[in-house]
Scaffold this active site. Sequence first.
Site, mmCIF file in Angstrom:
data_model
loop_
_atom_site.group_PDB
_atom_site.id
_atom_site.type_symbol
_atom_site.label_atom_id
_atom_site.label_comp_id
_atom_site.label_asym_id
_atom_site.label_seq_id
_atom_site.Cartn_x
_atom_site.Cartn_y
_atom_site.Cartn_z
ATOM 1 N N ALA A 36 0.835 -1.209 0.000
ATOM 2 C CA ALA A 36 0.000 0.000 0.000
ATOM 3 C C ALA A 36 0.867 1.255 0.000
ATOM 4 O O ALA A 36 1.941 1.246 0.608
ATOM 5 C CB ALA A 36 -0.898 0.010 1.228
ATOM 6 N N ASP A 76 9.219 -3.849 -0.147
ATOM 7 C CA ASP A 76 9.444 -2.401 -0.040
ATOM 8 C C ASP A 76 9.178 -2.087 1.431
ATOM 9 O O ASP A 76 8.076 -1.723 1.816
ATOM 10 C CB ASP A 76 8.451 -1.678 -0.970
ATOM 11 C CG ASP A 76 8.747 -0.204 -1.093
ATOM 12 O OD1 ASP A 76 9.917 0.193 -0.943
ATOM 13 O OD2 ASP A 76 7.805 0.573 -1.349
ATOM 14 N N CYS A 101 13.112 3.520 1.776
ATOM 15 C CA CYS A 101 13.261 4.936 1.407
ATOM 16 C C CYS A 101 14.075 5.624 2.502
ATOM 17 O O CYS A 101 13.734 6.700 2.966
ATOM 18 C CB CYS A 101 11.902 5.592 1.197
ATOM 19 S SG CYS A 101 10.839 5.524 2.625
#
Length: 438
Positions: free
Chosen positions: A105, A170, A223
Amino acid sequence: MEFPSAFVDNMRTLLSDECDAFLAALSSDTPVSVRVNDKLALFDDKMPVPWCPDGCYLPERPFFTKDPLFHAGAYYVQEASSMFLYQALRQCVSHDAVVLDLCAAPGGKSTLASQYLSHGLLVANEVVRSRAYILSENIQKWGNGNTVVCNNQPADFASSGVMFDAILVDAPCSGEGMFRKDEGAIAEWSPANVRMCAERQREILTAIWPALKEGGILVYSTCTFNREEDEENVNWIMEELGAEYVPLDIEEKWNITTYGEGYRFFPHKTQGEGLFMAVLSKTAPTSTHVRKIKNNKKSKSSVIPSELKKWLVGDFTLSSAGTFVRALPTAYAEIMESLIERMRVLSAGVKLAEQKGKSLIPQQGLALSKHINREAFSSVNLGLEDSLKYLRGEAMQLTDAPLGYVLLKYNELPIGWVKNLGNRSNNLYPNEWRIRKV
Ligand code: SAM
């Protein structure tokens, strides 16, 4: 922008002379970029994202909510560095692979992957339920029928019986690359939180590892900039889980940085947010018992009206879920049914219709699907104001349209259904997708 001093110290160690340019970039405006769906050719390609053919930068941030094409899934607003996933897939994963996006998501990387997997299957998973609904909405808007959306824990996949050719992790991380987008990430940052994130990433990777085939591809990304969550975790995967690093071909002009294993995007060097991505190949099987897929569920296709097949173009198997009918790409229907049986599946394939008595109500998933047979429905093309009215959920009045279910379009791209009663039309746009007054 004020950054935590321990973070600045870490970055100075990592970047030395470049650190001031990096901190200045981290305080500047975020570049805006979108990735275009193959539903419609849109933006001109004057400012392409160099590592992703469907990506382009925009000169400024438009008011996306006011653009019906945004709601129709004509493009996805995605920061450019994340689109590097395209290179990992293009170079390491075939178009007919079965791929899991474990931490999916809101769906940026999943929509990219579903487009890449033109003959494959994508399972997009999100552990947080509210976020999983947003993921499902974005996947339906994107319109590829080759996708299942789940709301499961990583360990659930290991016992699902489905083995994946590739898995994308991720990972939830300390978010240093998001500091300029999200000041909350600065407030939450601490060396202890970085350690906690690195530890959680290892737990997630350990839990999902048995679901990756031997020789399968893991794409690991964060990230964040610290080595603990990035290169150190990649080394840990190779040593503890059993994997080989897979280098990618990259062009020098992309300005990507490498410190050993993995590719780094720094905001002072590449136009995008901070990103780390590494590709690994699993070298040894995991010695756990993996259930063989066996479907106990009897096909209910006999009770499904055959006229529904005419609503789609392509090879689909219809399957019922309560009063709803979904269409699963036949090539993957067995795997999809197996996931539906064992996992918390929010959507799978194309959500086609609801059966209410003798009537068949076409669903939003069908309107936005790339597989809809538009010839099977009456349709009306709306202007901008009427499209926004529709997306707000207001009642519509259609002149010269036939009675019954009508497909509404903007710029010839479907946005949803109404039921035309003559003097007014019932708006069937899903309540939870409606936009507020703009
Ligand atoms: N891949 C997404 C995209 O491109 O749009 C962004 C994913 S975000 C970086 C990480 C996701 O991991 C979040 O949605 C978060 O809810 C989820 N997550 C948090 N804890 C998790 C866990 N323990 N296991 C798996 N996923 C988790």
